[in-house]
Design a protein around this motif. Structure first.
Motif, PDB file in Angstrom:
ATOM      1  N   ASN A   5      41.965  58.360  24.570  1.00  0.00           N
ATOM      2  CA  ASN A   5      42.682  57.363  25.689  1.00  0.00           C
ATOM      3  C   ASN A   5      42.533  57.650  26.882  1.00  0.00           C
ATOM      4  N   ILE A   6      41.863  56.938  27.770  1.00  0.00           N
ATOM      5  CA  ILE A   6      41.847  57.003  28.935  1.00  0.00           C
ATOM      6  C   ILE A   6      42.634  55.956  29.631  1.00  0.00           C
ATOM      7  N   ILE A   7      43.672  56.351  30.590  1.00  0.00           N
ATOM      8  CA  ILE A   7      44.321  55.031  31.055  1.00  0.00           C
ATOM      9  C   ILE A   7      44.018  55.141  32.517  1.00  0.00           C
ATOM     10  N   PRO A   8      43.534  53.855  33.139  1.00  0.00           N
ATOM     11  CA  PRO A   8      43.284  53.767  34.417  1.00  0.00           C
ATOM     12  C   PRO A   8      44.312  53.985  35.523  1.00  0.00           C
ATOM     13  N   ARG A   9      44.060  54.645  36.529  1.00  0.00           N
ATOM     14  CA  ARG A   9      45.187  54.592  37.591  1.00  0.00           C
ATOM     15  C   ARG A   9      45.109  53.749  38.853  1.00  0.00           C
ATOM     16  N   ILE A  10      45.998  53.290  39.108  1.00  0.00           N
ATOM     17  CA  ILE A  10      45.783  52.543  40.362  1.00  0.00           C
ATOM     18  C   ILE A  10      46.741  53.217  41.570  1.00  0.00           C
ATOM     19  N   SER A  11      46.442  52.761  42.920  1.00  0.00           N
ATOM     20  CA  SER A  11      46.783  53.198  44.024  1.00  0.00           C
ATOM     21  C   SER A  11      47.099  52.449  45.059  1.00  0.00           C
ATOM     22  N   CYS A  12      48.234  52.603  46.043  1.00  0.00           N
ATOM     23  CA  CYS A  12      48.684  51.676  46.813  1.00  0.00           C
ATOM     24  C   CYS A  12      47.762  52.037  47.933  1.00  0.00           C
ATOM     25  N   ASP A  13      47.140  50.649  48.355  1.00  0.00           N
ATOM     26  CA  ASP A  13      46.326  50.468  49.571  1.00  0.00           C
ATOM     27  C   ASP A  13      47.052  50.938  50.934  1.00  0.00           C
ATOM     28  N   GLY A  16      49.244  55.243  49.360  1.00  0.00           N
ATOM     29  CA  GLY A  16      48.452  56.156  48.465  1.00  0.00           C
ATOM     30  C   GLY A  16      49.129  56.219  47.243  1.00  0.00           C
ATOM     31  N   LEU A  17      50.393  55.717  46.841  1.00  0.00           N
ATOM     32  CA  LEU A  17      51.070  56.132  45.549  1.00  0.00           C
ATOM     33  C   LEU A  17      50.003  55.983  44.419  1.00  0.00           C
ATOM     34  N   THR A  18      50.102  56.721  43.418  1.00  0.00           N
ATOM     35  CA  THR A  18      49.141  56.727  42.401  1.00  0.00           C
ATOM     36  C   THR A  18      49.876  56.619  41.223  1.00  0.00           C
ATOM     37  N   VAL A  19      49.793  55.497  40.375  1.00  0.00           N
ATOM     38  CA  VAL A  19      50.378  55.551  38.957  1.00  0.00           C
ATOM     39  C   VAL A  19      49.413  54.941  37.764  1.00  0.00           C
ATOM     40  N   ASP A  20      49.966  55.063  36.656  1.00  0.00           N
ATOM     41  CA  ASP A  20      48.683  54.595  35.600  1.00  0.00           C
ATOM     42  C   ASP A  20      49.125  53.136  35.462  1.00  0.00           C
ATOM     43  N   LYS A  21      47.854  52.270  35.139  1.00  0.00           N
ATOM     44  CA  LYS A  21      48.133  50.845  34.939  1.00  0.00           C
ATOM     45  C   LYS A  21      48.829  50.818  33.626  1.00  0.00           C
ATOM     46  N   GLN A  22      49.161  49.538  33.300  1.00  0.00           N
ATOM     47  CA  GLN A  22      49.920  49.067  32.173  1.00  0.00           C
ATOM     48  C   GLN A  22      48.851  48.354  31.139  1.00  0.00           C
ATOM     49  N   ALA A  23      49.003  48.561  29.949  1.00  0.00           N
ATOM     50  CA  ALA A  23      48.236  48.165  28.913  1.00  0.00           C
ATOM     51  C   ALA A  23      48.721  46.519  28.698  1.00  0.00           C
ATOM     52  N   GLU A  24      47.742  45.684  28.598  1.00  0.00           N
ATOM     53  CA  GLU A  24      47.910  44.341  28.723  1.00  0.00           C
ATOM     54  C   GLU A  24      48.153  44.283  27.060  1.00  0.00           C
ATOM     55  N   PHE A  25      48.841  43.104  26.636  1.00  0.00           N
ATOM     56  CA  PHE A  25      49.341  42.843  25.326  1.00  0.00           C
ATOM     57  C   PHE A  25      48.541  41.588  24.903  1.00  0.00           C
ATOM     58  N   ASN A  29      42.539  44.969  22.501  1.00  0.00           N
ATOM     59  CA  ASN A  29      41.569  44.802  23.534  1.00  0.00           C
ATOM     60  C   ASN A  29      41.219  46.198  24.532  1.00  0.00           C
ATOM     61  N   LYS A  30      42.333  46.992  24.598  1.00  0.00           N
ATOM     62  CA  LYS A  30      42.367  48.235  25.602  1.00  0.00           C
ATOM     63  C   LYS A  30      42.222  47.322  26.930  1.00  0.00           C
ATOM     64  N   LYS A  31      42.696  46.551  27.466  1.00  0.00           N
ATOM     65  CA  LYS A  31      42.545  46.019  28.903  1.00  0.00           C
ATOM     66  C   LYS A  31      43.844  46.365  29.883  1.00  0.00           C
ATOM     67  N   PHE A  32      43.552  46.675  30.695  1.00  0.00           N
ATOM     68  CA  PHE A  32      44.803  47.351  31.423  1.00  0.00           C
ATOM     69  C   PHE A  32      44.943  46.499  32.843  1.00  0.00           C
TER      70      PHE A  32
END
Length: 86
Positions: A5-13, A16-25, A29-32
């Protein structure tokens, strides 16, 4: 083989704070997507300088909650002052 399971990350423009993206429900379909409390900011000015990131526009696609709130409050304060409401 094990599933990975690879969870993509997002960072603040901005900060620079970086957190995991959330899975869509539903998550089959494993979209984030970016977290719900994150925001974005796009401002286009009236000056016509250049279209390559000049000072005529601001475009922050991903802003953490702290930076999104700060950007909103800063813009509201400057617009209020420009209108003469102080």
């Amino acid at each position: 083989m094990a599933d990975v399971n690879i969870i993509p990350r997002i960072s603040c423009d901005n900060c620079g704070l970086t957190v995991d993206k959330q899975a869509e429900f539903p998550s089959a379909n494993k979209k984030f997507q970016k977290p719900r409390d994150w925001g974005s900011l796009k401002i286009e000015g009236s000056r016509s300088t250049d279209s390559y990131g000049g000072k005529d526009r601001l475009d922050f696609t991903d802003l953490c909650p702290k930076c999104a709130t700060a950007a909103l409050e800063a813009a509201a304060t400057v617009l209020k002052t420009t209108r003469g409401e102080e």
